[in-house]
Design a protein around this motif. Structure first.
Motif, PDB file in Angstrom:
ATOM      1  N   ALA B 322       0.768  -1.120   0.118  1.00  0.00           N
ATOM      2  CA  ALA B 322      -0.005  -0.019   0.051  1.00  0.00           C
ATOM      3  C   ALA B 322       0.998   1.153   0.017  1.00  0.00           C
ATOM      4  O   ALA B 322       0.606   2.071  -0.731  1.00  0.00           O
ATOM      5  N   ILE B 323       1.919   1.123   0.616  1.00  0.00           N
ATOM      6  CA  ILE B 323       2.779   2.313   0.736  1.00  0.00           C
ATOM      7  C   ILE B 323       3.399   2.477  -0.407  1.00  0.00           C
ATOM      8  O   ILE B 323       3.625   3.929  -1.136  1.00  0.00           O
ATOM      9  N   ILE B 326       0.898   4.110  -2.766  1.00  0.00           N
ATOM     10  CA  ILE B 326       0.722   5.526  -2.562  1.00  0.00           C
ATOM     11  C   ILE B 326       1.779   6.056  -2.954  1.00  0.00           C
ATOM     12  O   ILE B 326       1.722   7.415  -3.700  1.00  0.00           O
ATOM     13  N   TYR B 327       3.093   5.868  -2.905  1.00  0.00           N
ATOM     14  CA  TYR B 327       4.319   6.643  -3.475  1.00  0.00           C
ATOM     15  C   TYR B 327       4.402   6.818  -4.855  1.00  0.00           C
ATOM     16  O   TYR B 327       4.514   7.633  -5.561  1.00  0.00           O
ATOM     17  N   ILE B 329       1.376   6.694  -6.608  1.00  0.00           N
ATOM     18  CA  ILE B 329       0.465   7.581  -7.382  1.00  0.00           C
ATOM     19  C   ILE B 329       0.976   9.008  -7.002  1.00  0.00           C
ATOM     20  O   ILE B 329       0.784  10.094  -7.902  1.00  0.00           O
ATOM     21  N   LEU B 330       1.445   9.369  -5.660  1.00  0.00           N
ATOM     22  CA  LEU B 330       2.095  10.566  -5.200  1.00  0.00           C
ATOM     23  C   LEU B 330       3.050  11.092  -6.135  1.00  0.00           C
ATOM     24  O   LEU B 330       3.043  12.512  -6.522  1.00  0.00           O
ATOM     25  N   THR B 343       6.616  12.659   3.322  1.00  0.00           N
ATOM     26  CA  THR B 343       6.031  11.308   3.560  1.00  0.00           C
ATOM     27  C   THR B 343       6.941  10.193   4.567  1.00  0.00           C
ATOM     28  O   THR B 343       6.502   9.471   5.423  1.00  0.00           O
ATOM     29  N   PHE B 347       5.784   7.429   7.073  1.00  0.00           N
ATOM     30  CA  PHE B 347       5.544   6.001   6.835  1.00  0.00           C
ATOM     31  C   PHE B 347       6.854   5.276   7.505  1.00  0.00           C
ATOM     32  O   PHE B 347       6.807   4.118   7.825  1.00  0.00           O
TER      33      PHE B 347
END
Lengths: 165, 430
Positions: B322-323, B326-327, B329-330, B343, B347
Motif C-alpha cells: 500500500a505504501i 501511494i508513492y 500515485i503521489l 512522507t 511512513f
C-alpha cells in the motif's frame, strides 16, 4: 541587492571549501601521520550552520525554495498572485520567528557559557550570527514581494541543475 | 490521530497551492505543536530544532557529495564515459541508447543526483543519438530514465536525506544500493533492446569500434572509476565514515579536475556557490520537516497509525504494498523532494514498527523515487529533459518512457520480494 548576493555567495563558497579541507586534513592526518585534526567536528558543525544560514537569504531572494506548482498551474493569475503574497508574508514570518528564537537561544547560550565540546569555541556568537542571517532572509522575502527580487530563477536556467534529487 | 491527519492534509493542501514546502511543513508543524503543548514551548523547541539541524556536523555529508558530483559534472568527464560505453556497445541495435544507460550508471557512481546525471548525460548523449536518427521520444526517455540511477547507485543524495531523516546509516544505505543499481542498468538495457527489437528504426546501430579504440577509451575513464572505488571501498572497508568519504571524494574530484585542467577558477567558484545554494535550500526543508516530525511525534500520530494498522490485522506485505502504491500515485503529481520530506516522517515509523529492515525500505524508497522522477506529468527528470530538448513533444516523451517504467516496476517488485538483493552485501560491512 546584487552586491549583497555576491558577498553572501562568496562567503558561502569559501565556507564550503573550508569544510572540505578540514575533512581532508583530518582524514589524511589520521591515516598518514596518526594525528587526526582535534575538534574537526566542532569546526564543521559551526561552519555548516553558517553556510546554511548564509545561503538562506540568497535562496529566498531568488525564489528558489522548493515548491510544487502542479496544483495551481491552470488557475487565474490574480489568484496565484494573491497566494504568492500570502505565502511570502507567512514565509517572512517563519524566517523572522527562526531569527527571534535563535537570538533567544544565543541569549541562553551566553548565560550558560555554552561552548563547542572539543575546542571550547563559544556558541552564543554563532547563534547570534545565525539570527542576523535569518532576519536578512526574512527581509529578502519581503523585498522580493515588493519587487526587488530577481524574479524566480528556475533551476534549469543555470548551467548546473540545482535540484539534488 | 485526527489532528495528525488534518495536519498532513493541511500541509499537502498548502504545498499543492504552491507554498514553498519548507514553509508549509514548518508552519503546520509549528502550529500543530503549539495546539498540543502551547505556543511558548512550541516556539522554543522550533528555535532549538533550527539550530540543532544546521549545526550537526554529520550533515556536511550532503553538500560534500553534491560538490563531488557537481565538480565531476562540470569537468567534462561525462563525455569520456559515454565514448567508452559507445566503443563497446554502440554498434548494437539500440546501442547508443544502451551506451547512454551504461554511461549514466557510471556517472551515477560519482554523482548522487538523478537530475544532475540526466542533465549532464543529456548534453552528451542526445546530440549523438540525434546524429544516428534515433527517435526523439525514445532518446529523451533513455536519458531521463538512465539519469534516475543517480540516486540509487552510490553516492546518493536521496539516501543521504533518508538517512538523515530516519537516523539510518548512510554508508550501509550506499552499499545496499549497489546491486539494485546494477539490476537497474540491466533492466533499462533490456527495455532499450526490447524497444529497438520491436521497431529497429527507432534506434539503429552505430559503427563498430576496434579493440584498440575500446582499450583507449577505457584509459580515459580510469579517473572516474578510481574515484568511485576509492570512495565506496573506503566506506565499505570501514576506512571512512560517509561524511569523511564525502570530503575525500569532493577533494578527489577537485584533484582530477585540476589535473585535467578542465575547469577555470571562476567555474570552480560557480560550482561551490551552486552547491552551497542547494545545501541551504535542502537544510531549510530539513528544518521544516523536523519541525513537522516533532509535531507528529507529540501528536502520537505514528503510534496511533501503527496501532490502527495493527488493528486491521493486515499482513505486513500488504502494508508495504500500500505504501509503495501511494508513492507511485503521489509520484505522478508531487515533486520528489517535497514527497520525501512529507512522507518519510509518516511512513518510516510504520514500516519499522512492523519489524522491517530500515535499509531495505530505504532502497525501496529510492526506487519509488526513481519512478516518480519519470512518472508524468510531474517528475524532475522529465522537466530536465524537456528543458534541454524544447522541440520534443510531451506525448512522444511520455510514450518513450513507458517501457522504462515497466522495467522499473518489475525491479521494484523484485527488490520488495527479495530483500537479500539489497542486504546481501551488508553482511561484510561492520
Amino acid at each position: 541587492m546584487r552586491l549583497a548576493e555576491r558577498v553572501l555567495s562568496f562567503a558561502m563558497a569559501a565556507i564550503l571549501f573550508a569544510a572540505m579541507l578540514i575533512i581532508v586534513v583530518d582524514v589524511t592526518g589520521r591515516y598518514l601521520f596518526a594525528r587526526p585534526l582535534t575538534g574537526a567536528d566542532d569546526l564543521i558543525g559551526i561552519i555548516m550552520a553558517l553556510a546554511v544560514f548564509t545561503g538562506l537569504p540568497i535562496v529566498t531572494a531568488r525564489g528558489q525554495h522548493v515548491k510544487v506548482d502542479f496544483g495551481i498551474k491552470n488557475t487565474p493569475s490574480g489568484f496565484r498572485r494573491v497566494l504568492d503574497v500570502v505565502f511570502a508574508v507567512i514565509g517572512a514570518g517563519v524566517l523572522a520567528l527562526i531569527s527571534y528564537q535563535t537570538l533567544a537561544l544565543a541569549g541562553s547560550m551566553a548565560d550558560f557559557g555554552d561552548t563547542s565540546p572539543m575546542l571550547k569555541i563559544p556558541l552564543a556568537p554563532v547563534a547570534t550570527a545565525l539570527a542576523v542571517l535569518a532576519l536578512v532572509a526574512a527581509v529578502a522575502q519581503v523585498a522580493r514581494l515588493l519587487g526587488f527580487g530577481a524574479g524566480d530563477v528556475p533551476a534549469s536556467s543555470s548551467n548546473l541543475p540545482e535540484s539534488p534529487e | 490521530m485526527i489532528i495528525g491527519t488534518l495536519a498532513i492534509a493541511g500541509a499537502l493542501l498548502l504545498m499543492m497551492l504552491g507554498m514553498p514546502v519548507g514553509y508549509a511543513l514548518a508552519v503546520v508543524g509549528l502550529s500543530g505543536f503549539a495546539a498540543i503543548v502551547g505556543i511558548k514551548p512550541a516556539l522554543t523547541v522550533f528555535g532549538q530544532v533550527a539550530y540543532d539541524t544546521v549545526s550537526n556536523p554529520t550533515l556536511v555529508v550532503l553538500p560534500l557529495f553534491l560538490l563531488m558530483g557537481n565538480l565531476v559534472g562540470a569537468s567534462g568527464m561525462a563525455k569520456e564515459l559515454y565514448r567508452a560505453a559507445y566503443a563497446f556497445m554502440g554498434h548494437l541495435r539500440g546501442g547508443l541508447a544502451m551506451a547512454t544507460i551504461v554511461a549514466c550508471g557510471a556517472f551515477s557512481a560519482i554523482c548522487g543526483s538523478s537530475v544532475a546525471t540526466a542533465a549532464t548525460m543529456a548534453k552528451v548523449a542526445l546530440p549523438a543519438m540525434r546524429r544516428y536518427r534515433y527517435d526523439d521520444g525514445f532518446a529523451a526517455a533513455t536519458v531521463a530514465s538512465g539519469g534516475t540511477l543517480g540516486i540509487l547507485i552510490p553516492p546518493s543524495t536521496a539516501m543521504i536525506i533518508y538517512g538523515l531523516l530516519t537516523e539510518t546509516s548512510i554508508g550501509k544505505l550506499f552499499v545496499a544500493g549497489i546491486i539494485p543499481g546494477l539490476i537497474g542498468v540491466a533492466g533499462y538495457i533490456a527495455a532499450a533492446a526490447w524497444v529497438t527489437w520491436r521497431n529497429p528504426s527507432l534506434g539503429p546501430g552505430g559503427e563498430r569500434s576496434h579493440w584498440r579504440e575500446r582499450l583507449r577509451s577505457l584509459r580515459d575513464v580510469w579517473a572516474v572509476l578510481s574515484l568511485f572505488t576509492f570512495v565506496i571501498a573506503g566506506i565499505y572497508a570501514g576506512a571512512f565514515t560517509a561524511t569523511e568519504a564525502a570530503g575525500m571524494g569532493a577533494f578527489g574530484a577537485l584533484v582530477i579536475t585540476v589535473w585535467r585542467r578542465s575547469m577555470s577558477l571562476g567555474a570552480f567558484i560557480d560550482v561551490l556557490t551552486t552547491t552551497a545554494r542547494t545545501t541551504a535550500m535542502l537544510f531549510f526543508l530539513l528544518i521544516g520537516a523536523i519541525a513537522f516530525t516533532n509535531f507528529l511525534e507529540v501528536a502520537q500520530f505514528s503510534r496511533e497509525l501503527g496501532a490502527f494498522i495493527q488493528a486491521l490485522q493486515a499482513p505486513g506485505w500488504t502494508v508495504i504494498a500500500a505504501i509503495l502504491l501511494i508513492y507511485i500515485i503521489l509520484g505522478c503529481f508531487l515533486e520528489e523532494l517535497s514527497m520525501t520530506f512529507l512522507t518519510i516522517p509518516i511512513f518510516f515509523p510504520v514500516v519499522t514498527g512492523l519489524g522491517y529492515d530500515p535499509i531495505w525500505f530505504g532502497v525501496l524508497f529510492v526506487v519509488v523515487m526513481e519512478i516518480a522522477l519519470i512518472s508524468p506529468p510531474v517528475g524532475m527528470n522529465i522537466f530536465v529533459i524537456q528543458s534541454m530538448a524544447p522541440h520534443l513533444s510531451a506525448k512522444a516523451l511520455y510514450r518513450g518512457l513507458v517501457p522504462f517504467l515497466v522495467v522499473d516496476t518489475i525491479r521494484l517488485l523484485l527488490l520488495a520480494a527479495f530483500p537479500s538483493l539489497s542486504l546481501i552485501l551488508l553482511q561484510f560491512v561492520d
